[in-house]
Motif scaffolding. Structure first.
Motif, mmCIF file in Angstrom:
data_model
loop_
_atom_site.group_PDB
_atom_site.id
_atom_site.type_symbol
_atom_site.label_atom_id
_atom_site.label_comp_id
_atom_site.label_asym_id
_atom_site.label_seq_id
_atom_site.Cartn_x
_atom_site.Cartn_y
_atom_site.Cartn_z
ATOM 1 N N UNK A 215 0.859 -1.291 -0.237
ATOM 2 C CA UNK A 215 -0.134 0.201 0.276
ATOM 3 C C UNK A 215 0.600 1.291 0.052
ATOM 4 N N UNK A 216 -0.171 1.864 -0.363
ATOM 5 C CA UNK A 216 1.589 3.507 -0.929
ATOM 6 C C UNK A 216 0.479 4.711 -0.356
ATOM 7 N N UNK A 217 1.274 5.369 0.917
ATOM 8 C CA UNK A 217 0.517 7.047 1.911
ATOM 9 C C UNK A 217 1.920 7.962 1.021
ATOM 10 N N UNK A 218 0.793 8.975 1.552
ATOM 11 C CA UNK A 218 1.739 10.887 1.733
ATOM 12 C C UNK A 218 1.613 10.955 1.947
ATOM 13 N N UNK A 219 2.046 11.937 2.255
ATOM 14 C CA UNK A 219 1.933 13.550 3.089
ATOM 15 C C UNK A 219 2.509 14.424 2.446
ATOM 16 N N UNK A 220 2.427 15.916 2.433
ATOM 17 C CA UNK A 220 2.986 16.985 1.783
ATOM 18 C C UNK A 220 2.654 18.013 2.028
ATOM 19 N N UNK A 221 3.391 19.430 2.527
ATOM 20 C CA UNK A 221 2.893 20.145 2.886
ATOM 21 C C UNK A 221 4.214 21.876 2.377
ATOM 22 N N UNK A 222 3.691 22.643 1.830
ATOM 23 C CA UNK A 222 4.774 23.596 1.844
ATOM 24 C C UNK A 222 4.304 25.635 2.124
ATOM 25 N N UNK A 223 5.595 26.255 2.451
ATOM 26 C CA UNK A 223 5.164 27.672 2.907
ATOM 27 C C UNK A 223 5.712 28.229 2.002
ATOM 28 N N UNK A 224 5.368 29.427 1.035
ATOM 29 C CA UNK A 224 5.865 30.563 0.920
ATOM 30 C C UNK A 224 5.356 31.849 1.088
ATOM 31 N N UNK A 225 6.693 32.499 2.156
ATOM 32 C CA UNK A 225 6.437 33.679 2.308
ATOM 33 C C UNK A 225 7.645 34.076 1.657
ATOM 34 N N UNK A 226 6.757 35.932 1.147
ATOM 35 C CA UNK A 226 7.496 36.544 -0.050
ATOM 36 C C UNK A 226 7.218 37.864 1.122
ATOM 37 N N UNK A 227 8.141 38.604 0.962
ATOM 38 C CA UNK A 227 8.441 40.100 1.697
ATOM 39 C C UNK A 227 8.995 41.217 0.354
ATOM 40 N N UNK A 228 8.400 42.529 0.046
ATOM 41 C CA UNK A 228 9.346 42.734 -0.581
ATOM 42 C C UNK A 228 8.672 44.636 -0.112
ATOM 43 N N UNK A 229 9.520 45.359 1.028
ATOM 44 C CA UNK A 229 9.873 45.729 0.891
ATOM 45 C C UNK A 229 9.887 47.143 -0.082
ATOM 46 N N UNK A 230 10.833 47.175 -0.834
ATOM 47 C CA UNK A 230 11.042 48.015 -1.960
ATOM 48 C C UNK A 230 10.611 47.813 -2.776
ATOM 49 N N UNK A 231 11.094 48.255 -4.609
ATOM 50 C CA UNK A 231 10.342 48.241 -5.375
ATOM 51 C C UNK A 231 11.960 47.454 -5.758
ATOM 52 N N UNK A 232 12.917 47.320 -5.410
ATOM 53 C CA UNK A 232 14.756 46.054 -5.691
ATOM 54 C C UNK A 232 15.017 45.620 -4.784
ATOM 55 N N UNK A 233 13.661 45.300 -3.880
ATOM 56 C CA UNK A 233 14.424 43.839 -3.153
ATOM 57 C C UNK A 233 13.453 43.591 -2.992
ATOM 58 N N UNK A 234 13.766 42.007 -3.494
ATOM 59 C CA UNK A 234 12.056 40.521 -3.041
ATOM 60 C C UNK A 234 12.740 39.450 -2.097
ATOM 61 N N UNK A 235 12.635 39.532 -1.323
ATOM 62 C CA UNK A 235 13.102 38.166 -0.310
ATOM 63 C C UNK A 235 12.195 36.840 -0.181
ATOM 64 N N UNK A 236 12.352 35.780 -0.058
ATOM 65 C CA UNK A 236 11.553 34.389 -0.559
ATOM 66 C C UNK A 236 11.385 33.046 0.745
ATOM 67 N N UNK A 237 10.845 32.680 1.477
ATOM 68 C CA UNK A 237 11.235 31.585 1.698
ATOM 69 C C UNK A 237 10.497 30.775 2.229
#
Length: 431
Positions: A215-237
C-alpha cells in the motif's frame, strides 16, 4: 488551361496558409526561463531545453518528477521496486540507484537534490519546470554530467487565489490537493500554502500474514513567504515537508507463478521523510542584479525488506540512512543589448550517515551489514557571458573552478578515507 488554374489555386492557397501561420507565430508569447541562472528569452538560450509552464503542467497532470519524464524526450526515471529512491537518466547517462549520487542535479527553488534519495519530489503550485539536457557543469557544478532540472514555485502576490483538487482511481486511490495565496500586507508581504494527501492500495498481498503488501501513503505541505519592502528588493522563504510510506518492495521471486502474492514472515516497509528550506534574496540596482540563495535539505530513508521471500529468516535487510545538505550561492549578473554576463560562488556541505544491517539465521549472512558516514565539502567559482556580435550571431562562454573534499568512515572496519578533487569546466557555444 485547367491544369494552370489548379496550379495557380494551389500556389495561392499555399501563400495564404503560410501568411496565416506567420501571423500566428508573431502572436506567440515570450517564454522567460532561468536555465542559465538569469532571466532570458528561451530563444536566446543555446541549450537543449524542455520547458513546462503552469498551463502545460496542469494539462499534463504533472504531479511529481516521474511525471516530467513521461513528457520529456531523452529523460527517464529508473525506480526499482517502486520505492522513493530513484535514478534519473538523460541521454542514457545515469548513476546506479545504490550509489545514491545522481548525474542529473535538481533544484527546487534553489534547493539542490544531488542524491537519488528524495529525488521523486511532489510538485504542487509550480510556475515552471526546466529540463536542461547535456553537461551543465559550468553553471551547476557537480552532479550535472547528464543535465539539470530547475523547478520554480509560483510567487504569491496581491491577487488572492486558491484551488482544491480531488482525484479518485482504481485500487482505492485517493488524492486531495490544495493551494492558496494572497497578500497579508498589500504590496509588501505575501503568503502561499499548498499541500497534498495521497493513498492507494497495493496490488500484492502477503498470504502468510494475511495482510496487504505494498500500500502507498504520503503527506506533503509547503509554505511560501514573500516580502518586498522596496521595488528593488524581493525576499522569499519557502519551506516544505514530505512524508511517504511506500509499503513493501514491489517485486517477487523470479520463479513465482503468482506475481501478486508473497509469503513473507514479516511485513516490509519503506518510509522516506524529506524536509527542505530555502531563503532567496534578490536585489536590483540599475542594470545589475545581486542574488543569494541559502538552502537546507534533509532526507531520512528507512526501509525493511524480507529478501528471502519466505517464512524463514534467511535474509532480512534494514536500511537506515540520513542525508543532510547545506548550501549557499551568491551571484551577480547584468544584461545589456549586446552583453549578458554572470559571476558567482557556490559552497555546500553534506553528510550521509547510516547503512544496512542484515539479520539472518546464518551468521555469515549477518556479517554483510555496514554502517558508514560520508562527508562532502565543495566550493565552486563560476562565470558566464553571452556577447551579441550582430542581429544573427552571438558567442557564449563560461568557466568554472571546483574544489571538492570527501571523507568516508567505515565503522565496520574502523577505517577512514579522505580524498580531494579540483576541476576546471569550460564552455564555448555559438548561437
Amino acid at each position: 488551361m485547367k491544369k494552370r488554374k489548379i496550379v495557380l489555386s494551389f500556389i495561392i492557397s499555399f501563400i495564404l496558409v503560410n501568411n496565416s501561420f506567420a501571423n500566428d507565430m508573431k502572436s506567440l508569447d515570450t517564454v522567460t526561463v532561468t536555465a542559465q541562472k538569469m532571466e532570458e528569452n528561451i530563444q536566446d538560450v543555446p541549450v537543449s531545453l524542455t520547458v513546462f509552464d503552469e498551463f502545460a503542467i496542469e494539462d499534463r497532470n504533472i504531479k511529481s518528477v516521474k511525471d516530467i519524464a513521461q513528457y520529456t524526450p531523452n529523460f527517464t526515471i529508473f525506480n526499482p521496486g517502486d520505492w522513493g529512491t530513484v535514478a534519473p537518466s538523460i541521454r542514457g547517462l545515469y548513476s546506479d540507484v545504490a550509489m545514491t549520487s545522481s548525474t542529473v542535479s535538481m533544484y527546487i527553488d534553489g534547493v539542490p537534490t544531488q542524491s537519488t534519495m528524495g529525488y521523486d519530489a511532489v510538485l504542487e503550485d509550480i510556475e515552471r519546470i526546466e529540463v536542461l539536457k547535456g553537461p551543465q557543469g559550468t553553471l551547476y557544478g557537480k552532479n550535472a554530467e547528464a543535465g539539470a532540472i530547475n523547478i520554480i514555485t509560483k510567487k504569491p502576490n496581491n491577487e488572492t487565489k486558491g484551488k482544491i483538487g480531488l482525484e479518485f482511481g482504481s485500487d482505492n486511490k485517493k488524492a486531495y490537493t490544495f493551494n492558496a495565496s494572497g497578500a497579508i500586507i498589500k504590496d509588501k508581504f505575501y503568503v502561499g500554502v499548498s499541500g497534498k494527501l495521497y493513498e492507494k492500495d497495493g496490488y500484492m498481498t502477503n498470504k502468510y500474514l494475511n495482510t496487504d503488501h505494498n500500500n502507498r501513503k504520503s503527506k506533503y505541505g509547503k509554505v511560501n513567504l514573500r516580502y518586498t519592502p522596496t521595488d528593488n528588493l524581493d525576499i522569499s522563504f519557502i519551506s516544505s515537508k514530505h512524508k511517504r510510506d511506500d509499503g513493501a518492495l514491489s517485486v517477487n521471486k523470479a520463479t513465482a507463478q503468482n506475481l501478486k502474492e508473497v509469503n513473507n514472515d514479516v511485513s516490509d516497509f519503506a518510509k522516506l521523510e524529506s524536509t527542505a528550506h530555502s531563503l532567496k534574496i534578490d536585489y536590483n540596482f540599475g542594470q545589475y542584479n545581486l542574488s543569494s540563495v541559502t538552502a537546507y535539505k534533509k532526507d531520512h530513508d528507512l526501509r525493511f525488506a524480507d529478501y528471502d521471500y519466505s517464512t524463514v529468516k534467511s535474509y532480512h535487510s534494514l536500511m537506515d540512512v540520513t542525508y543532510e545538505n547545506l548550501s549557499q550561492e551568491v551571484k551577480l549578473n547584468s544584461q545589456t543589448d549586446t552583453l549578458t554576463w554572470l559571476a558567482g560562488i557556490y559552497a555546500d556541505k553534506s553528510e550521509s550517515k547510516g547503512g544496512t544491517t542484515v539479520d539472518s539465521i546464518y551468521p555469515s549472512m549477518r556479517a554483510r551489514g555496514n554502517q558508514n558516514t560520508t562527508e562532502d565539502s565543495s566550493l565552486g567559482l563560476f562565470s558566464h557571458a553571452n556577447y551579441k556580435i550582430n542581429d544573427k550571431l552571438s558567442i557564449l562562454g563560461g568557466l568554472r573552478y571546483d574544489i571538492d573534499e570527501k571523507s568516508l568512515t567505515d565503522k565496520k572496519t574502523n577505517t577512514k578515507l579522505d580524498m580531494s578533487y579540483s576541476e576546471i569546466s569550460p564552455k564555448l557555444a555559438f548561437n
